[in-house]
Design a protein around this motif. Structure first.
Motif, mmCIF file in Angstrom:
data_model
loop_
_atom_site.group_PDB
_atom_site.id
_atom_site.type_symbol
_atom_site.label_atom_id
_atom_site.label_comp_id
_atom_site.label_asym_id
_atom_site.label_seq_id
_atom_site.Cartn_x
_atom_site.Cartn_y
_atom_site.Cartn_z
ATOM 1 N N GLN A 1 0.835 -1.202 0.000
ATOM 2 C CA GLN A 1 0.000 0.000 0.000
ATOM 3 C C GLN A 1 0.867 1.249 0.000
ATOM 4 O O GLN A 1 0.580 2.215 -0.703
ATOM 5 N N LEU A 2 1.914 1.229 0.803
ATOM 6 C CA LEU A 2 2.798 2.378 0.939
ATOM 7 C C LEU A 2 3.455 2.723 -0.388
ATOM 8 O O LEU A 2 3.529 3.892 -0.765
ATOM 9 N N THR A 3 3.921 1.728 -1.118
ATOM 10 C CA THR A 3 4.601 1.985 -2.391
ATOM 11 C C THR A 3 3.641 2.485 -3.469
ATOM 12 O O THR A 3 4.092 3.031 -4.475
ATOM 13 N N LYS A 4 2.352 2.340 -3.262
ATOM 14 C CA LYS A 4 1.363 2.852 -4.212
ATOM 15 C C LYS A 4 1.090 4.340 -4.014
ATOM 16 O O LYS A 4 0.510 4.985 -4.889
ATOM 17 N N LYS A 5 1.491 4.888 -2.878
ATOM 18 C CA LYS A 5 1.241 6.301 -2.580
ATOM 19 C C LYS A 5 2.190 7.178 -3.398
ATOM 20 O O LYS A 5 3.398 6.970 -3.399
ATOM 21 N N LYS A 6 1.627 8.153 -4.105
ATOM 22 C CA LYS A 6 2.422 9.008 -4.985
ATOM 23 C C LYS A 6 3.472 9.815 -4.243
ATOM 24 O O LYS A 6 4.549 10.072 -4.766
ATOM 25 N N TYR B 1 5.077 8.990 -1.507
ATOM 26 C CA TYR B 1 6.037 8.170 -0.755
ATOM 27 C C TYR B 1 7.394 8.227 -1.457
ATOM 28 O O TYR B 1 7.486 8.082 -2.679
ATOM 29 N N ILE B 2 8.447 8.440 -0.687
ATOM 30 C CA ILE B 2 9.806 8.507 -1.231
ATOM 31 C C ILE B 2 10.584 7.300 -0.704
ATOM 32 O O ILE B 2 11.003 7.276 0.453
ATOM 33 N N PRO B 3 10.803 6.278 -1.531
ATOM 34 C CA PRO B 3 11.460 5.052 -1.058
ATOM 35 C C PRO B 3 12.973 5.163 -0.900
ATOM 36 O O PRO B 3 13.606 4.282 -0.346
ATOM 37 N N ASN B 4 13.571 6.257 -1.378
ATOM 38 C CA ASN B 4 15.028 6.398 -1.351
ATOM 39 C C ASN B 4 15.573 7.106 -0.116
ATOM 40 O O ASN B 4 16.781 7.323 -0.018
ATOM 41 N N ILE B 5 14.722 7.489 0.820
ATOM 42 C CA ILE B 5 15.180 8.209 2.013
ATOM 43 C C ILE B 5 16.121 7.312 2.814
ATOM 44 O O ILE B 5 15.837 6.139 3.028
ATOM 45 N N LYS B 6 17.226 7.892 3.253
ATOM 46 C CA LYS B 6 18.182 7.145 4.080
ATOM 47 C C LYS B 6 18.045 7.572 5.533
ATOM 48 O O LYS B 6 17.776 8.734 5.828
ATOM 49 N N ASN B 7 18.235 6.618 6.435
ATOM 50 C CA ASN B 7 18.198 6.931 7.865
ATOM 51 C C ASN B 7 19.566 7.442 8.305
ATOM 52 O O ASN B 7 20.469 7.631 7.476
ATOM 53 N N ASN B 8 19.742 7.651 9.595
ATOM 54 C CA ASN B 8 20.996 8.197 10.119
ATOM 55 C C ASN B 8 22.191 7.271 9.916
ATOM 56 O O ASN B 8 23.335 7.712 9.973
ATOM 57 N N LYS B 9 21.927 5.987 9.662
ATOM 58 C CA LYS B 9 23.007 5.033 9.388
ATOM 59 C C LYS B 9 23.278 4.914 7.885
ATOM 60 O O LYS B 9 24.101 4.115 7.469
ATOM 61 N N GLY B 10 22.550 5.698 7.083
ATOM 62 C CA GLY B 10 22.730 5.665 5.639
ATOM 63 C C GLY B 10 22.002 4.529 4.952
ATOM 64 O O GLY B 10 22.280 4.207 3.805
ATOM 65 N N GLU B 11 21.020 3.928 5.636
ATOM 66 C CA GLU B 11 20.280 2.795 5.093
ATOM 67 C C GLU B 11 18.959 3.250 4.464
ATOM 68 O O GLU B 11 18.244 4.048 5.049
ATOM 69 N N THR B 12 18.653 2.693 3.316
ATOM 70 C CA THR B 12 17.327 2.880 2.724
ATOM 71 C C THR B 12 16.424 1.767 3.255
ATOM 72 O O THR B 12 16.887 0.847 3.936
ATOM 73 N N VAL B 13 15.162 1.833 2.894
ATOM 74 C CA VAL B 13 14.214 0.779 3.264
ATOM 75 C C VAL B 13 14.696 -0.560 2.702
ATOM 76 O O VAL B 13 14.662 -1.589 3.381
ATOM 77 N N LYS C 1 9.420 -6.482 -3.083
ATOM 78 C CA LYS C 1 8.270 -5.573 -3.153
ATOM 79 C C LYS C 1 8.771 -4.130 -3.282
ATOM 80 O O LYS C 1 8.229 -3.342 -4.067
ATOM 81 N N ILE C 2 9.836 -3.794 -2.575
ATOM 82 C CA ILE C 2 10.417 -2.451 -2.662
ATOM 83 C C ILE C 2 11.032 -2.248 -4.045
ATOM 84 O O ILE C 2 10.890 -1.192 -4.660
ATOM 85 N N LEU C 3 11.708 -3.269 -4.558
ATOM 86 C CA LEU C 3 12.339 -3.162 -5.879
ATOM 87 C C LEU C 3 11.319 -3.009 -7.005
ATOM 88 O O LEU C 3 11.651 -2.496 -8.076
ATOM 89 N N GLU C 4 10.086 -3.431 -6.786
ATOM 90 C CA GLU C 4 9.029 -3.258 -7.789
ATOM 91 C C GLU C 4 8.665 -1.794 -7.988
ATOM 92 O O GLU C 4 8.151 -1.427 -9.048
ATOM 93 N N ASP C 5 8.933 -0.956 -6.990
ATOM 94 C CA ASP C 5 8.595 0.463 -7.068
ATOM 95 C C ASP C 5 9.563 1.153 -8.034
ATOM 96 O O ASP C 5 10.769 1.184 -7.796
ATOM 97 N N LYS C 6 9.049 1.692 -9.114
ATOM 98 C CA LYS C 6 9.878 2.330 -10.150
ATOM 99 C C LYS C 6 10.635 3.547 -9.638
ATOM 100 O O LYS C 6 11.630 3.945 -10.213
#
Length: 105
Positions: free
Chosen positions: A42-47, A49-61, A76-81
């Motif tokens: 559901q989250l990846t369907k939201k316009k 939503y930014i999947p590339n955000i990195k946390n303080n350790k430099g990690e993405t989702v 499922k994350i990799l399916e998000d264009k």
């Protein structure tokens, strides 16, 4: 405790980061339950939503899902264009653990 899917993400600020820099997606990536995977879908369907955000350790989702060995969440994350950020370490682990190793068995 696994996510039970009981809350709605409709009104949730999808890209908000907590003190550790983790978004809702970062937290979900550490849960391998079916309910969490459905919320990731559901989250990846939201316009907005930014999947590339990195946390303080430099990690993405994706980094967090791969490092936790949660293959379904990772794919499922990799399916998000919109996802376009994978570091070399995570990509190597993804290939070794989920692509090369299963093929050799």
């Amino acid at each position: 405790m696994p996510f039970d899917g009981s809350c709605s993400i409709i009104n949730l600020e999808k890209n908000h980061q907590n003190i550790d820099g983790n978004t809702f997606g970062h937290i979900l990536a550490l849960d391998d339950s079916v309910a969490a995977l459905k919320v990731v879908e559901q989250l990846t369907k939201k316009k907005n939503y930014i999947p590339n955000i990195k946390n303080n350790k430099g990690e993405t989702v994706l980094d967090r899902a791969i490092n936790s060995n949660y293959v379904f969440t990772a794919f499922k994350i990799l399916e998000d264009k919109r996802f376009n950020s994978i570091d070399v370490v995570s990509f190597k682990k993804l290939c070794l653990c989920f692509i090369i190793a299963p093929a050799s068995h």
